[in-house]
Design a protein around this motif. Sequence first.
Motif, PDB file in Angstrom:
ATOM      1  N   GLU A  37       0.802  -1.211   0.000  1.00 22.39           N
ATOM      2  CA  GLU A  37       0.000   0.000   0.000  1.00 22.39           C
ATOM      3  C   GLU A  37       0.844   1.274   0.000  1.00 22.39           C
ATOM      4  N   HIS A  38       2.058   1.192   0.549  1.00 21.47           N
ATOM      5  CA  HIS A  38       2.949   2.364   0.604  1.00 21.47           C
ATOM      6  C   HIS A  38       2.234   3.590   1.201  1.00 21.47           C
ATOM      7  N   PHE A  39       1.689   3.395   2.376  1.00 26.18           N
ATOM      8  CA  PHE A  39       0.946   4.475   3.027  1.00 26.18           C
ATOM      9  C   PHE A  39       1.809   5.715   3.238  1.00 26.18           C
ATOM     10  N   LYS A  40       1.211   6.871   2.995  1.00 34.18           N
ATOM     11  CA  LYS A  40       1.899   8.142   3.196  1.00 34.18           C
ATOM     12  C   LYS A  40       1.275   8.971   4.315  1.00 34.18           C
ATOM     13  N   LYS A  41      -0.026   8.750   4.553  1.00 34.94           N
ATOM     14  CA  LYS A  41      -0.720   9.498   5.603  1.00 34.94           C
ATOM     15  C   LYS A  41      -1.792   8.597   6.206  1.00 34.94           C
ATOM     16  N   VAL A  42      -1.609   8.221   7.468  1.00 35.84           N
ATOM     17  CA  VAL A  42      -2.482   7.236   8.118  1.00 35.84           C
ATOM     18  C   VAL A  42      -3.173   7.857   9.327  1.00 35.84           C
ATOM     19  N   LEU A  43      -4.478   7.699   9.381  1.00 39.90           N
ATOM     20  CA  LEU A  43      -5.262   8.189  10.511  1.00 39.90           C
ATOM     21  C   LEU A  43      -5.253   7.144  11.619  1.00 39.90           C
ATOM     22  N   VAL A  44      -5.007   7.561  12.837  1.00 38.88           N
ATOM     23  CA  VAL A  44      -5.014   6.665  13.995  1.00 38.88           C
ATOM     24  C   VAL A  44      -6.281   6.914  14.794  1.00 38.88           C
ATOM     25  N   VAL A  45      -7.090   5.863  14.972  1.00 33.56           N
ATOM     26  CA  VAL A  45      -8.368   5.987  15.665  1.00 33.56           C
ATOM     27  C   VAL A  45      -8.408   5.039  16.854  1.00 33.56           C
ATOM     28  N   ALA A  46      -8.521   5.575  18.059  1.00 31.17           N
ATOM     29  CA  ALA A  46      -8.673   4.770  19.271  1.00 31.17           C
ATOM     30  C   ALA A  46     -10.145   4.775  19.649  1.00 31.17           C
ATOM     31  N   LEU A  47     -10.800   3.625  19.510  1.00 32.33           N
ATOM     32  CA  LEU A  47     -12.233   3.522  19.780  1.00 32.33           C
ATOM     33  C   LEU A  47     -12.462   3.188  21.246  1.00 32.33           C
ATOM     34  N   VAL A  48     -12.372   4.208  22.087  1.00 34.97           N
ATOM     35  CA  VAL A  48     -12.586   4.056  23.524  1.00 34.97           C
ATOM     36  C   VAL A  48     -13.562   5.128  23.988  1.00 34.97           C
ATOM     37  N   LYS A  49     -14.251   4.855  25.089  1.00 36.58           N
ATOM     38  CA  LYS A  49     -15.235   5.806  25.597  1.00 36.58           C
ATOM     39  C   LYS A  49     -14.598   7.014  26.274  1.00 36.58           C
ATOM     40  N   ASP A  50     -13.476   6.775  26.920  1.00 33.49           N
ATOM     41  CA  ASP A  50     -12.804   7.836  27.663  1.00 33.49           C
ATOM     42  C   ASP A  50     -11.970   8.690  26.718  1.00 33.49           C
ATOM     43  N   GLU A  51     -12.248   9.982  26.665  1.00 36.31           N
ATOM     44  CA  GLU A  51     -11.534  10.874  25.754  1.00 36.31           C
ATOM     45  C   GLU A  51     -10.056  10.990  26.108  1.00 36.31           C
ATOM     46  N   ALA A  52      -9.750  10.959  27.401  1.00 37.91           N
ATOM     47  CA  ALA A  52      -8.347  11.053  27.823  1.00 37.91           C
ATOM     48  C   ALA A  52      -7.565   9.840  27.333  1.00 37.91           C
ATOM     49  N   SER A  53      -8.145   8.642  27.466  1.00 38.68           N
ATOM     50  CA  SER A  53      -7.476   7.423  26.996  1.00 38.68           C
ATOM     51  C   SER A  53      -7.335   7.434  25.480  1.00 38.68           C
ATOM     52  N   ARG A  54      -8.338   7.987  24.816  1.00 37.94           N
ATOM     53  CA  ARG A  54      -8.280   8.094  23.361  1.00 37.94           C
ATOM     54  C   ARG A  54      -7.082   8.932  22.938  1.00 37.94           C
ATOM     55  N   ARG A  55      -6.913  10.065  23.568  1.00 36.16           N
ATOM     56  CA  ARG A  55      -5.828  10.969  23.194  1.00 36.16           C
ATOM     57  C   ARG A  55      -4.452  10.389  23.538  1.00 36.16           C
ATOM     58  N   ILE A  56      -4.364   9.721  24.687  1.00 37.86           N
ATOM     59  CA  ILE A  56      -3.092   9.105  25.070  1.00 37.86           C
ATOM     60  C   ILE A  56      -2.693   8.049  24.044  1.00 37.86           C
ATOM     61  N   THR A  57      -3.654   7.213  23.664  1.00 40.33           N
ATOM     62  CA  THR A  57      -3.381   6.136  22.703  1.00 40.33           C
ATOM     63  C   THR A  57      -2.992   6.696  21.347  1.00 40.33           C
ATOM     64  N   GLU A  58      -3.783   7.630  20.838  1.00 35.27           N
ATOM     65  CA  GLU A  58      -3.509   8.185  19.516  1.00 35.27           C
ATOM     66  C   GLU A  58      -2.213   8.989  19.499  1.00 35.27           C
ATOM     67  N   ASN A  59      -1.968   9.751  20.547  1.00 36.75           N
ATOM     68  CA  ASN A  59      -0.731  10.537  20.619  1.00 36.75           C
ATOM     69  C   ASN A  59       0.495   9.641  20.664  1.00 36.75           C
ATOM     70  N   ARG A  60       0.359   8.515  21.379  1.00 28.58           N
ATOM     71  CA  ARG A  60       1.500   7.605  21.518  1.00 28.58           C
ATOM     72  C   ARG A  60       1.918   7.047  20.163  1.00 28.58           C
TER      73      ARG A  60
END
Length: 212
Positions: A37-60
């Motif tokens: 696929e040679h990805f150049k731009k990939v969206l990271v989506v953390a499907l969790v209820k807690d917004e803080a956990s979502r941001r920690i996961t995606e930021n990591r």
Amino acid sequence: MKKYLVFLIAVLTLSGCGSNTSIVNSWRDPDVTVAQEHFKKVLVVALVKDEASRRITENRIAASNQIFKTSYQYLNESTKQLTQEQKLKILQDENFDGVVTMRLVSTDKETNYVPGTYTGMYYGGFDGAYTGMYGYGFGNWYGMYSPNFYDPGYYQETTSYMVETNIFSLKQNKLIWTGTTKSEYVTDLGQTVDAIMQAVVGEMKKDGSLPK
């Protein structure tokens, strides 16, 4: 290709010391691989209820390489009421060609018995060698059962987390890889995300999705 290699090296160097994580099962599209696929731009989506956990996961994940972008920048409260087609158009307009999602499937608790350890005098004697108990009074014999010589067993409750990781190709609009990991002894969310990504990359190398 250069960006892809940089991405691979970055993910492989992630530390997995925060938890004991392993692959439970996985599947890949037989007609296409992640490497192709040679990805150049990939969206990271953390499907969790807690917004803080979502941001920690995606930021990591996003911090590992510039190819990854956090979903909360593009899909948030302002886009909540949009249709799936409208959300997909946003990603297309932003030139995303891939999506990685992480979803907590289940949480299981297990109780295991950890046996105690015994290092009594009866086996080692008082001088480091076996001499038996002959010649010693009851006081010395009874000392074998003090906490200094016996560490009792105990029950330990372990929580395991089943996480599903999916990789989608937006160019082909389909799922091309999915895997479920099991993480135990979780103490830090960020390190657990590292361990999951490390396990995922390892599995993709085994099944041919990524070059060895």
